[in-house]
Write a protein that holds these residues in place. Structure first.
Motif, PDB file in Angstrom:
ATOM      1  N   ASP A  49       0.851  -1.196   0.000  1.00 55.92           N
ATOM      2  CA  ASP A  49       0.000   0.000   0.000  1.00 55.92           C
ATOM      3  C   ASP A  49       0.881   1.238   0.000  1.00 55.92           C
ATOM      4  OD1 ASP A  49      -2.288  -1.513   0.095  1.00 55.92           O
ATOM      5  OD2 ASP A  49      -2.634  -1.226   2.242  1.00 55.92           O
ATOM      6  N   ILE A  50       0.700   2.083  -0.982  1.00 58.66           N
ATOM      7  CA  ILE A  50       1.455   3.327  -1.060  1.00 58.66           C
ATOM      8  C   ILE A  50       0.505   4.474  -1.349  1.00 58.66           C
ATOM      9  CG2 ILE A  50       3.612   2.255  -1.792  1.00 58.66           C
ATOM     10  CD1 ILE A  50       2.917   3.106  -4.659  1.00 58.66           C
ATOM     11  N   GLU A  51       0.890   5.654  -0.944  1.00 62.07           N
ATOM     12  CA  GLU A  51       0.072   6.818  -1.210  1.00 62.07           C
ATOM     13  C   GLU A  51       0.197   7.211  -2.669  1.00 62.07           C
ATOM     14  OE1 GLU A  51       0.352  10.121   1.443  1.00 62.07           O
ATOM     15  OE2 GLU A  51       0.944   8.830   3.100  1.00 62.07           O
ATOM     16  N   GLY A  52      -0.853   7.795  -3.202  1.00 61.69           N
ATOM     17  CA  GLY A  52      -0.838   8.248  -4.584  1.00 61.69           C
ATOM     18  C   GLY A  52       0.062   9.461  -4.756  1.00 61.69           C
ATOM     19  N   VAL A  53       0.404   9.732  -6.009  1.00 60.54           N
ATOM     20  CA  VAL A  53       1.259  10.856  -6.350  1.00 60.54           C
ATOM     21  C   VAL A  53       0.504  11.756  -7.321  1.00 60.54           C
ATOM     22  CG1 VAL A  53       3.440  11.528  -7.428  1.00 60.54           C
ATOM     23  CG2 VAL A  53       3.313   9.429  -6.088  1.00 60.54           C
ATOM     24  N   GLU A  54       0.482  13.037  -7.015  1.00 61.34           N
ATOM     25  CA  GLU A  54      -0.176  13.998  -7.899  1.00 61.34           C
ATOM     26  C   GLU A  54       0.724  14.304  -9.094  1.00 61.34           C
ATOM     27  OE1 GLU A  54      -3.230  15.508  -7.659  1.00 61.34           O
ATOM     28  OE2 GLU A  54      -3.699  14.296  -5.893  1.00 61.34           O
ATOM     29  N   THR A  55       0.194  14.205 -10.296  1.00 60.50           N
ATOM     30  CA  THR A  55       0.941  14.566 -11.504  1.00 60.50           C
ATOM     31  C   THR A  55       0.032  15.353 -12.429  1.00 60.50           C
ATOM     32  OG1 THR A  55       0.321  12.630 -12.818  1.00 60.50           O
ATOM     33  CG2 THR A  55       2.245  12.398 -11.386  1.00 60.50           C
ATOM     34  N   ASP A  56       0.639  15.955 -13.422  1.00 58.28           N
ATOM     35  CA  ASP A  56      -0.136  16.673 -14.436  1.00 58.28           C
ATOM     36  C   ASP A  56      -0.414  15.792 -15.648  1.00 58.28           C
ATOM     37  OD1 ASP A  56      -0.192  18.986 -12.921  1.00 58.28           O
ATOM     38  OD2 ASP A  56       1.688  19.729 -13.747  1.00 58.28           O
ATOM     39  N   LEU A  57      -0.094  14.506 -15.557  1.00 53.42           N
ATOM     40  CA  LEU A  57      -0.285  13.598 -16.687  1.00 53.42           C
ATOM     41  C   LEU A  57      -1.747  13.196 -16.812  1.00 53.42           C
ATOM     42  CD1 LEU A  57       2.733  11.176 -16.167  1.00 53.42           C
ATOM     43  CD2 LEU A  57       2.560  13.028 -17.819  1.00 53.42           C
TER      44      LEU A  57
END
Length: 73
Positions: A49-57
């Motif tokens: 389980d890992i936290e999500g990452v915000e991207t502009d993709l």
């Protein structure tokens, strides 16, 4: 383990919860002599389980990046 009476526990529940978190557990003793243990529940989760990452993709760009990385490997 520190033990509180039922009346003390009822009056200071927030304090008992904090103490159980910090100390591991606290006891609550009823008038009839029964003692109960209050302790925090261990958080269970997958090591994956890992936290999500915000991207502009956008989705298409992300899919293309995955496709390219697979072709390299």
């Amino acid at each position: 383990m520190k033990v509180y009476t039922y009346s003390q526990a009822r009056q200071k529940l927030a304090k008992l919860l904090d103490e159980a978190r910090n100390e591991g557990e606290v006891g609550i003793k009823k008038r009839d002599g029964q003692t109960f243990v209050l302790k925090p529940v261990e958080k269970k989760g997958s090591p994956l389980d890992i936290e999500g990452v915000e991207t502009d993709l956008d989705l298409n760009s992300l899919n293309e990046a995955v496709r390219e990385s697979r072709e390299r490997g």
